[in-house]
Design a protein around this motif. Structure first.
Motif, PDB file in Angstrom:
ATOM      1  N   MET A   1       0.832  -1.167   0.000  1.00  0.00           N
ATOM      2  CA  MET A   1       0.000   0.000   0.000  1.00  0.00           C
ATOM      3  C   MET A   1       0.886   1.241   0.000  1.00  0.00           C
ATOM      4  O   MET A   1       1.674   1.453   0.891  1.00  0.00           O
ATOM      5  CB  MET A   1      -0.899  -0.057   1.242  1.00  0.00           C
ATOM      6  CG  MET A   1      -1.753   1.132   1.396  1.00  0.00           C
ATOM      7  SD  MET A   1      -2.926   0.776   2.687  1.00  0.00           S
ATOM      8  CE  MET A   1      -2.954   2.298   3.471  1.00  0.00           C
ATOM      9  N   GLN A   2       0.746   1.997  -0.991  1.00  0.00           N
ATOM     10  CA  GLN A   2       1.530   3.202  -1.224  1.00  0.00           C
ATOM     11  C   GLN A   2       0.725   4.412  -0.769  1.00  0.00           C
ATOM     12  O   GLN A   2      -0.440   4.564  -1.149  1.00  0.00           O
ATOM     13  CB  GLN A   2       1.832   3.301  -2.720  1.00  0.00           C
ATOM     14  CG  GLN A   2       2.635   4.490  -3.100  1.00  0.00           C
ATOM     15  CD  GLN A   2       4.133   4.196  -3.072  1.00  0.00           C
ATOM     16  OE1 GLN A   2       4.522   3.052  -2.982  1.00  0.00           O
ATOM     17  NE2 GLN A   2       4.941   5.214  -3.119  1.00  0.00           N
ATOM     18  N   LEU A   3       1.321   5.284   0.064  1.00  0.00           N
ATOM     19  CA  LEU A   3       0.658   6.511   0.503  1.00  0.00           C
ATOM     20  C   LEU A   3       0.877   7.596  -0.544  1.00  0.00           C
ATOM     21  O   LEU A   3       1.970   7.757  -1.073  1.00  0.00           O
ATOM     22  CB  LEU A   3       1.210   6.997   1.838  1.00  0.00           C
ATOM     23  CG  LEU A   3       0.869   6.172   3.073  1.00  0.00           C
ATOM     24  CD1 LEU A   3       1.537   6.758   4.300  1.00  0.00           C
ATOM     25  CD2 LEU A   3      -0.627   6.093   3.304  1.00  0.00           C
ATOM     26  N   GLU A   4      -0.151   8.286  -0.811  1.00  0.00           N
ATOM     27  CA  GLU A   4      -0.047   9.384  -1.752  1.00  0.00           C
ATOM     28  C   GLU A   4       0.526  10.595  -1.011  1.00  0.00           C
ATOM     29  O   GLU A   4       0.415  10.704   0.200  1.00  0.00           O
ATOM     30  CB  GLU A   4      -1.425   9.715  -2.317  1.00  0.00           C
ATOM     31  CG  GLU A   4      -1.993   8.629  -3.187  1.00  0.00           C
ATOM     32  CD  GLU A   4      -3.338   9.030  -3.783  1.00  0.00           C
ATOM     33  OE1 GLU A   4      -3.570  10.244  -3.991  1.00  0.00           O
ATOM     34  OE2 GLU A   4      -4.127   8.122  -4.016  1.00  0.00           O
ATOM     35  N   PRO A   5       1.117  11.543  -1.749  1.00  0.00           N
ATOM     36  CA  PRO A   5       1.703  12.728  -1.109  1.00  0.00           C
ATOM     37  C   PRO A   5       0.699  13.490  -0.257  1.00  0.00           C
ATOM     38  O   PRO A   5       1.044  13.987   0.819  1.00  0.00           O
ATOM     39  CB  PRO A   5       2.176  13.581  -2.284  1.00  0.00           C
ATOM     40  CG  PRO A   5       2.381  12.607  -3.404  1.00  0.00           C
ATOM     41  CD  PRO A   5       1.410  11.495  -3.175  1.00  0.00           C
ATOM     42  N   LYS A   6      -0.546  13.575  -0.682  1.00  0.00           N
ATOM     43  CA  LYS A   6      -1.533  14.302   0.123  1.00  0.00           C
ATOM     44  C   LYS A   6      -1.797  13.579   1.446  1.00  0.00           C
ATOM     45  O   LYS A   6      -2.013  14.206   2.481  1.00  0.00           O
ATOM     46  CB  LYS A   6      -2.838  14.521  -0.649  1.00  0.00           C
ATOM     47  CG  LYS A   6      -3.670  13.290  -0.852  1.00  0.00           C
ATOM     48  CD  LYS A   6      -4.993  13.608  -1.491  1.00  0.00           C
ATOM     49  CE  LYS A   6      -5.777  12.299  -1.519  1.00  0.00           C
ATOM     50  NZ  LYS A   6      -7.149  12.460  -1.710  1.00  0.00           N
ATOM     51  N   VAL A  10      -1.249  15.200   5.140  1.00  0.00           N
ATOM     52  CA  VAL A  10      -2.320  15.156   6.140  1.00  0.00           C
ATOM     53  C   VAL A  10      -1.814  14.501   7.422  1.00  0.00           C
ATOM     54  O   VAL A  10      -2.067  14.986   8.532  1.00  0.00           O
ATOM     55  CB  VAL A  10      -3.563  14.423   5.577  1.00  0.00           C
ATOM     56  CG1 VAL A  10      -4.570  14.126   6.683  1.00  0.00           C
ATOM     57  CG2 VAL A  10      -4.217  15.242   4.484  1.00  0.00           C
ATOM     58  N   THR A  11      -1.074  13.400   7.310  1.00  0.00           N
ATOM     59  CA  THR A  11      -0.536  12.695   8.478  1.00  0.00           C
ATOM     60  C   THR A  11       0.444  13.582   9.242  1.00  0.00           C
ATOM     61  O   THR A  11       0.401  13.659  10.476  1.00  0.00           O
ATOM     62  CB  THR A  11       0.150  11.387   8.055  1.00  0.00           C
ATOM     63  OG1 THR A  11      -0.777  10.590   7.321  1.00  0.00           O
ATOM     64  CG2 THR A  11       0.661  10.614   9.244  1.00  0.00           C
ATOM     65  N   ILE A  12       1.310  14.275   8.513  1.00  0.00           N
ATOM     66  CA  ILE A  12       2.265  15.189   9.160  1.00  0.00           C
ATOM     67  C   ILE A  12       1.503  16.335   9.838  1.00  0.00           C
ATOM     68  O   ILE A  12       1.828  16.737  10.954  1.00  0.00           O
ATOM     69  CB  ILE A  12       3.292  15.713   8.136  1.00  0.00           C
ATOM     70  CG1 ILE A  12       4.228  14.576   7.715  1.00  0.00           C
ATOM     71  CG2 ILE A  12       4.099  16.884   8.714  1.00  0.00           C
ATOM     72  CD1 ILE A  12       5.169  14.919   6.581  1.00  0.00           C
ATOM     73  N   GLY A  13       0.493  16.854   9.165  1.00  0.00           N
ATOM     74  CA  GLY A  13      -0.324  17.935   9.742  1.00  0.00           C
ATOM     75  C   GLY A  13      -1.003  17.500  11.028  1.00  0.00           C
ATOM     76  O   GLY A  13      -1.046  18.253  12.013  1.00  0.00           O
ATOM     77  N   ILE A  14      -1.541  16.289  11.040  1.00  0.00           N
ATOM     78  CA  ILE A  14      -2.187  15.757  12.243  1.00  0.00           C
ATOM     79  C   ILE A  14      -1.163  15.597  13.375  1.00  0.00           C
ATOM     80  O   ILE A  14      -1.421  15.957  14.524  1.00  0.00           O
ATOM     81  CB  ILE A  14      -2.913  14.422  11.943  1.00  0.00           C
ATOM     82  CG1 ILE A  14      -4.128  14.682  11.039  1.00  0.00           C
ATOM     83  CG2 ILE A  14      -3.327  13.722  13.229  1.00  0.00           C
ATOM     84  CD1 ILE A  14      -4.786  13.424  10.515  1.00  0.00           C
ATOM     85  N   ALA A  15       0.025  15.060  13.034  1.00  0.00           N
ATOM     86  CA  ALA A  15       1.073  14.861  14.039  1.00  0.00           C
ATOM     87  C   ALA A  15       1.533  16.200  14.610  1.00  0.00           C
ATOM     88  O   ALA A  15       1.706  16.345  15.829  1.00  0.00           O
ATOM     89  CB  ALA A  15       2.242  14.100  13.434  1.00  0.00           C
ATOM     90  N   VAL A  16       1.734  17.200  13.748  1.00  0.00           N
ATOM     91  CA  VAL A  16       2.161  18.522  14.211  1.00  0.00           C
ATOM     92  C   VAL A  16       1.074  19.145  15.094  1.00  0.00           C
ATOM     93  O   VAL A  16       1.367  19.733  16.143  1.00  0.00           O
ATOM     94  CB  VAL A  16       2.514  19.427  13.004  1.00  0.00           C
ATOM     95  CG1 VAL A  16       2.672  20.881  13.437  1.00  0.00           C
ATOM     96  CG2 VAL A  16       3.777  18.937  12.324  1.00  0.00           C
ATOM     97  N   THR A  17      -0.190  19.016  14.687  1.00  0.00           N
ATOM     98  CA  THR A  17      -1.300  19.549  15.481  1.00  0.00           C
ATOM     99  C   THR A  17      -1.354  18.886  16.848  1.00  0.00           C
ATOM    100  O   THR A  17      -1.556  19.548  17.880  1.00  0.00           O
ATOM    101  CB  THR A  17      -2.633  19.347  14.730  1.00  0.00           C
ATOM    102  OG1 THR A  17      -2.565  19.990  13.464  1.00  0.00           O
ATOM    103  CG2 THR A  17      -3.799  19.903  15.521  1.00  0.00           C
TER     104      THR A  17
END
Length: 157
Positions: A1-6, A10-17
């Motif tokens: 399963m390959q994650l798309e850039p978006k 989103v994952t980085i944004g959630i982690a930073v939040t």
């Protein structure tokens, strides 16, 4: 399963939040604890200042009354002496044994108890006691103001 850039963004944004939320929680908790501490100390200091003012005022009034009034009733005289002694020790217990003004006040209160019936000497020492008490109360009031504005005095440079 390959994650798309978006999805990665989103994952980085959630982690930073999440990290910012946790950091904010920690900072607010620390600030609230500090505020609670400062408010508690400041309110207790204000109560202490007012109680010391009342005790010294009562002691001074009774000492002056004792020095210039001839009390014939032994029960009344004994009651007055008991109250003077109580206030003398209460005042001493409220003072800092290391403080300069505190030591002066303690010395004056003790000397008044030894002069009990010499009206002129008592009046002179009561004046000195009033001046020393005013200086101490002013000093403590300045500490209250500084503490309420800047926080605990011990952490200030």
């Amino acid at each position: 399963m390959q994650l798309e850039p978006k999805d990665i963004v989103v994952t980085i944004g959630i982690a930073v939040t999440l990290l910012l939320g946790l950091w904010n929680l920690w900072v607010n908790h620390k600030a609230n604890r500090r505020t609670t501490f400062v408010n508690t100390v400041t309110s207790q200091r204000i109560k202490w200042v007012e109680q010391l003012r009342q005790d010294i005022g009562s002691y001074s009034g009774l000492a002056y009354h004792w020095s210039c009034t001839s009390i014939e009733d032994e029960a009344e005289k004994r009651k007055l002496i008991v109250e003077l002694d109580r206030l003398r020790y209460v005042i001493r217990l409220r003072l800092n044994p290391e403080g300069t003004q505190d030591k002066t006040i303690e010395r004056l209160v003790e000397s008044i108890s030894r002069l009990s019936e010499n009206q002129d000497a008592v009046a002179k020492i009561l004046d000195e006691l009033t001046v020393a008490s005013q200086a101490l109360l002013k000093e403590e009031w300045e500490k209250v103001k500084a503490e309420s504005e800047y926080g605990p005095l011990s952490t200030r440079a």
